[in-house]
Design an enzyme around this catalytic site. Structure first.
Site, mmCIF file in Angstrom:
data_model
loop_
_atom_site.group_PDB
_atom_site.id
_atom_site.type_symbol
_atom_site.label_atom_id
_atom_site.label_comp_id
_atom_site.label_asym_id
_atom_site.label_seq_id
_atom_site.Cartn_x
_atom_site.Cartn_y
_atom_site.Cartn_z
ATOM 1 C CD GLU B 246 3.176 -25.578 -74.573
ATOM 2 O OE1 GLU B 246 3.393 -24.526 -75.127
ATOM 3 O OE2 GLU B 246 4.071 -26.330 -74.131
ATOM 4 C CD GLU B 374 8.026 -50.759 -79.393
ATOM 5 O OE1 GLU B 374 8.462 -49.720 -79.942
ATOM 6 O OE2 GLU B 374 7.050 -51.390 -79.840
#
Lengths: 377, 394, 367
Positions: B246, B374
């Site tokens: 997917e 981050e």
């Protein structure tokens, strides 16, 4: 915050007074209220800025009813205004308009117009840019002025005029047979239309002239140098405003990084966040140095570096502010992406200011020219 | 990349020809421009997907027993290309395809029967209840609780950053049912009807001034125990279930979208004259290089998957690269706009209706939502490169 | 210009042409020796040292003006730069009378000092220092290894940081030792860096005995001694900022006909803008220091800004050199480019600098 120090520039009293005033006069709630209005400023705050603090006539010489202060004091004031995102016509009416009048050397016009500007009773602005050209690209100016008795008639359209809809006096540049010239027009004869803005805290307008009567100011054909100098002083002031905003962004980020906890500790303990804050500190400090230097040199013409210093500040402070504001959103994460958080107001102000008085690449190109990097055809 | 056209005949593609011919016929029959009005456009997309499901042409990658087409990856790609080529309307609720794999793999027979068909038909919309005010990057610290009372759970707490909450019929949510612990312990996966008594949806204004997100408050909301997916306390492990490849195919639509947006930016640069500026031109060239690298990176990952190999690091870094590309693209777009970039978003008088300034603001969220840049870098460093985790064990 | 700088200028005008003729390659150690000796003969090797140590007792402002004069005549770093800038002032402050005997020899180039700080496992973090100096009755026995020692192959003496109390906490239990490099048990190996040059050495210490008189400052307080003048000079960042400005100006003057490529031109202009901003920060620090005030955050950000801009400048100049740069041997642009990689590593990596700024200046919590 004590960590990001105020530069010891001998203007502590002024800085404190302005900061204290703006703390009450321009909290976030007021900024949000005013940015939703058409005028975009609070007349009462404007009156107090003029009467109580004497800041509206700050750079207007005393003989024209102002305080006769220099660019250094102006920079201190603008930095404080930038910190709180003050919504006001200060840049247009207290900086650009008096600057262009003073630079024109037209004593009669100064005597007639500056006292009203200095005491805050008259709002004035400077209309320069046309189409989608940089405000510094004077070649793009096509507005014309045709002599008609002792006055001129203006034809053309000015874009992105700061506070163009609220100003009672439109200082503008147009072409005559002798070249670029400065004119003063009453808004009644002009077509004014508010523009949808990226930064709602600073209103911009389109001003159309279609046979609008105007008075010539200064010598005909001499406006290019006058305008360049006025925009430079504007750039110096704007750079200071940008550093104030950037500094505030850094403060907000650091405060949040110290208190917001994820994974069991403050996010400021993570190097990814720490390094972002340290980079911003470096850029904010450098921006302050550049902005203050440009202001200092403005009052010291002996170096011949006024334009250079203005563009160094213009280029550096624009980028530092955009970076600081964008990182403030990133450091705040989801909450920084909400309308209610002020981070986006700083980003909007930063991104818009970076184009207002010359793009970064225009400023860099002038730096290149002044240091001898532009080949002579 | 393999392609399937209606002309394909013969052995390996006999079945492909079959579905692709049917799909072509379907798309022909449903050709037309999307309505301008937002509400009408939504209804139009819903009708399209309901009929698509009716015709057996929905969910190319799902197994047939779940109501999908059970196509292999090559066929899925061909399917998506065929859909995109005619600009067929996207399924109006993208989040449905986040919950569906979890239901298919971990749901009970009753749950699959009850939810999958209306989900595919876009008869029912889904929203996601994961983030909370104090659980952003660190989702495992979530505190919205469910207490068991007989055959019901009683849910209290708050979810944040929920998209489509006001339109959704159901929420799939991560809810605390037991004490917090390592590895997302004590978290369960619950399906909550949005019309339940005790749910309050409060729209959240984002930086563009729009309301794409909501806060959802739960005040003694009763949820039948049969709405639990998987084991009680076992929700964390199944929350990110994906079906086969997917993720690889999901990139495709992004691919096409980025290509289209970059082309539009080129057009703007040419008409506005910005392309005459060598500095802007270099920026545009960099964007062009990036969009091409993105495409070839995805293709590389897909090729690997098609040959039955692990797509490797390319797939893992794609999401981060895309997020940052989206931001850079819009920064360059503002540069292309020139001084007019100070004009606002979504205003008819601004250049191109303000779409670029709007996109610039919205793109700030691409490095925040669904994992900040981050956190993604940490994940890549730790899971792909094998660097040690800097996180202290609590 | 100050009278001190004027006086130096007169000397430099006298000696610089001859030195440049004799040593066209300014970078060699021999050239640097010759420059120091010539300056020393005229009493100008260490103008910032106190008069009683053989200096001229110049304050920070005068000194920076003198640095500018040296830069004006393109003087190389003097041979004993670490001895003059760091060791001398530290001995002056902490040294015993016997140790002070080194001061005139540092001035005269008789003693060339190098820095024994970094170790293979203590790069960014001096607290993980492993070199041991065990008190052995009459002095210390040293075992360990140092790396990245500038001028380590040329030096006669080393200022060594060694652990004298292994039980103490990481930043404590370290002492400073003054070690003649001809002491038995010391082996030196040149370290070749990415430019191909040998600026640095590795030093190996195997049961090296030094007398008790080698200890500089109090035992186990090496950290404090290092944090004064030994590890960095007070005015160091100001000189960094100034030197970057000079570098950029010199680089710009390398294009007397301008730069036709607008992209490159803007990049060079950016370097100028960055260097100018940094120079202004340096000036602020200077004003604060000379007024006896705390210099504030400006001081802390200069090293970071210097590292980043120095590296970018080396990249921009390599771009500006054009395609011939890759086929001209290790020409000046290539050399500078390669050397530029060190500017974000040496004397504290950029990452460590950022941590320090974040924690000490902005008050963010430690990780």
């Amino acid at each position: 915050m004590s960590a990001v120090s105020d530069r010891n520039d001998g203007h502590e009293e002024l800085r404190k007074a302005v900061r204290a005033f703006l703390k009450n006069a321009s909290p976030s709630s007021e900024v949000r209220r005013l940015m939703a209005t058409a005028e975009g400023y609070d007349p009462e705050v404007w009156r107090r800025l003029a009467d109580e603090l004497g800041l509206v006539g700050l750079i207007v010489p005393e003989r024209f009813g102002g305080a006769g202060a220099g660019a250094a004091e102006l920079a201190v004031v603008m930095a404080e205004m930038g910190r709180t995102l003050l919504c006001s016509p200060y840049l247009s009416s207290a900086v650009l308009a008096p600057a262009v009048l003073l630079e024109s050397g037209d004593e009669a016009a100064c005597a007639a117009l500056l006292p009203g500007i200095a005491d805050g009773s008259a709002l004035a602005t400077l209309a320069v840019a046309e189409d989608n050209a940089d405000i510094r690209d004077f070649d793009a100016i096509r507005t014309t002025a045709r002599a008609d008795g002792d006055r001129h008639l203006l034809h053309g359209t000015k874009e992105r005029v700061s506070d163009g809809c609220t100003a009672g006096l439109l200082l503008t540049v147009a072409r005559t047979d002798k070249g670029l010239s400065l004119f003063a027009a009453e808004p009644e004869g002009a077509e004014r239309e508010p523009l949808p803005v990226l930064d709602p805290t600073r209103k911009l307008a389109r001003v159309g002239f279609d046979g609008t009567p105007a008075r010539l100011i200064g010598a005909e054909g001499a406006a290019a140098a006058v305008l360049g100098r006025a925009l430079d002083l504007g750039t110096v002031a704007l750079a200071a405003e940008q550093t104030g905003g950037a500094e505030r962004c850094l403060e907000l980020s650091v405060e949040y990084a110290k208190t917001r906890e994820q994974f069991g500790r403050p996010i400021g303990a993570f190097q990814a966040i720490k390094h972002k804050c340290a980079e911003l500190l470096h850029e904010v400090e450098s921006a302050k140095a550049a902005a203050q230097d440009a202001a200092r040199l403005w009052s010291d013409p002996t170096t011949g570096e006024q334009g250079l210093a203005a563009s160094v500040a213009g280029a550096y402070c624009s980028e530092a502010y955009v970076h600081a504001a964008a990182e403030t959103i990133q450091i705040h994460g989801g909450i920084g992406f909400t309308w209610e958080h002020d981070a986006h107001l700083y980003l909007r102000r930063a991104r818009s200011s970076a184009l207002l008085l010359g793009s970064t690449s225009w400023h860099l190109e002038r730096v290149a020219e002044d240091i001898g990097l532009v080949p002579t055809a | 990349m393999p392609s399937a056209t209606a002309q394909d005949t013969g052995t390996p593609s006999a079945r492909r020809a079959h579905w692709s011919v049917r799909l072509a016929e379907f798309l022909d029959a449903h050709a037309g421009r999307p309505p301008r009005d937002k509400t009408e456009r939504l209804a139009w997309a819903r009708a399209f997907h309901a009929e698509l499901q009716e015709t057996g042409l929905a969910a190319p990658g799902w197994p047939t027993e779940a109501g999908g087409m059970g196509l292999d990856l090559a066929d899925q790609i061909a399917y998506h290309q065929q859909m995109t080529a005619v600009r067929a309307p996207k399924h109006p609720c993208g989040l449905s395809f986040i919950v569906a794999p979890t239901l298919i793999k971990h749901g009970t027979a009753e749950q699959k029967k009850r939810f999958l068909r209306p989900l595919l038909r876009a008869d029912e919309f889904w929203c996601q209840g994961f983030s909370e005010p104090d659980a952003g990057s660190d989702l495992t610290s979530l505190t919205t609780r469910a207490e068991r009372a007989g055959d019901e759970y009683i849910v209290n707490g708050q979810k944040l950053w929920t998209t489509m909450a006001h339109l959704a019929d159901w929420m799939f949510a991560l809810i605390r049912t037991g004490p917090a612990g390592p590895g997302g312990a004590g978290i369960s996966y619950l399906l909550i009807p949005m019309k339940s008594r005790g749910i309050t949806v409060r729209p959240l204004k984002d930086i563009s001034g729009g309301t794409h997100f909501s806060e959802v408050y739960f005040d003694d909301v009763r949820v039948p125990v049969e709405n639990l997916v998987g084991e009680e306390h076992g929700g964390w492990a199944i929350a990110r279930t994906s079906l086969g490849h997917e993720r690889a195919t999901a990139f495709l639509s992004d691919e096409f979208r980025f290509r289209r947006v970059v082309n539009e930016l080129h057009r703007l640069a040419k008409t506005s004259g910005a392309a005459n500026d060598p500095l802007v031109r270099q920026d545009l060239a960099r964007i062009e290089a990036s969009v091409r690298v993105l495409a070839s990176n995805s293709r590389r990952a897909l090729d690997a998957v098609l040959q039955g190999r692990d797509p490797g690091p390319a797939a893992s870094v794609n999401r981060l690269v895309r997020a940052e590309f989206d931001q850079r693209l819009h920064e360059v777009a503002l540069r292309v706009l020139g001084p007019d970039a100070v004009l606002g978003q979504r205003e008819p008088t601004a250049p191109e209706g303000g779409r670029w300034t709007y996109g610039y603001l919205m793109s700030r969220s691409s490095t925040i939502g669904a994992g900040t840049a981050e956190i993604q870098r940490n994940t890549i460093a730790e899971r792909v490169l094998g660097l040690p985790s800097g996180r202290k064990q609590a | 210009m100050s009278t001190a700088a004027e006086e130096l200028r007169a000397h430099l005008d006298g000696i610089a042409p001859g030195l440049h003729r004799a040593w066209p390659d300014n970078r060699s150690f021999e050239a640097r020796l010759a420059w120091q000796r010539a300056l020393h003969e005229r009493g100008w090797a260490a103008p910032h040292w106190p008069v009683e140590d053989g200096g001229r007792g110049l304050g920070i402002l005068d000194r920076l003006e003198c640095d500018a004069e040296l830069a004006r005549v393109d003087a190389p770093a003097i041979a004993g730069v670490f001895g003059i800038k760091n060791v001398g002032p530290t001995i002056s402050r902490f040294g015993t009378p016997a140790q002070r005997a080194s001061l005139p020899r540092i001035l005269s180039t008789e003693e060339i000092w190098c820095q024994g700080f970094s170790e293979p496992d203590a790069g960014s973090d001096l607290a993980s220092l492993r070199t041991r100096a065990e008190p052995d009755g009459e002095g210390f026995r040293i075992n360990g290894q140092k790396v990245w020692t500038s001028d380590g192959m040329r030096a006669t003496h080393c200022v060594l940081l060694a652990r004298t109390d292994p039980e103490a906490r990481p930043h404590q239990g370290i002492s400073v030792l003054l070690v003649p490099l001809d002491t038995p048990g010391i082996e030196r190996r040149p370290l070749r860096q990415i430019t191909g040059d040998y600026e640095f050495a590795e030093l190996f210490f195997t049961d090296v005995h030094v007398p008790a008189g080698a200890l500089l400052g109090p035992l186990n307080e090496g950290w404090r001694v290092t944090m004064t003048t030994l590890g960095h000079e007070r005015a160091g960042v100001v000189e960094l900022a100034n030197s970057l400005q000079r570098d950029v100006k010199r680089a710009v003057s390398g294009f007397p006909d301008g730069v036709a490529d607008p992209v490159l031109r803007q990049e060079l202009a950016r370097r100028y803008v960055e260097a100018r901003a940094l120079g202004l920060l340096g000036r602020d620090v200077l004003h604060a220091l000379s007024a006896g005030a705390q210099p504030g955050p400006a001081q802390s950000v200069i090293k970071l800004g210097w590292s980043l801009t120095t590296q970018r400048l080396s990249e921009t100049l390599l771009d500006a050199a054009g395609p011939s740069a890759i086929a001209g041997g290790d020409g000046p642009e290539v050399h500078r480019y390669l050397r530029g990689r060190a500017s974000t590593i040496a004397a504290g990596t950029t990452e460590i600098m950022k941590n320090i700024l974040a924690e000490r200046v902005l008050g963010l919590p430690k990780g």
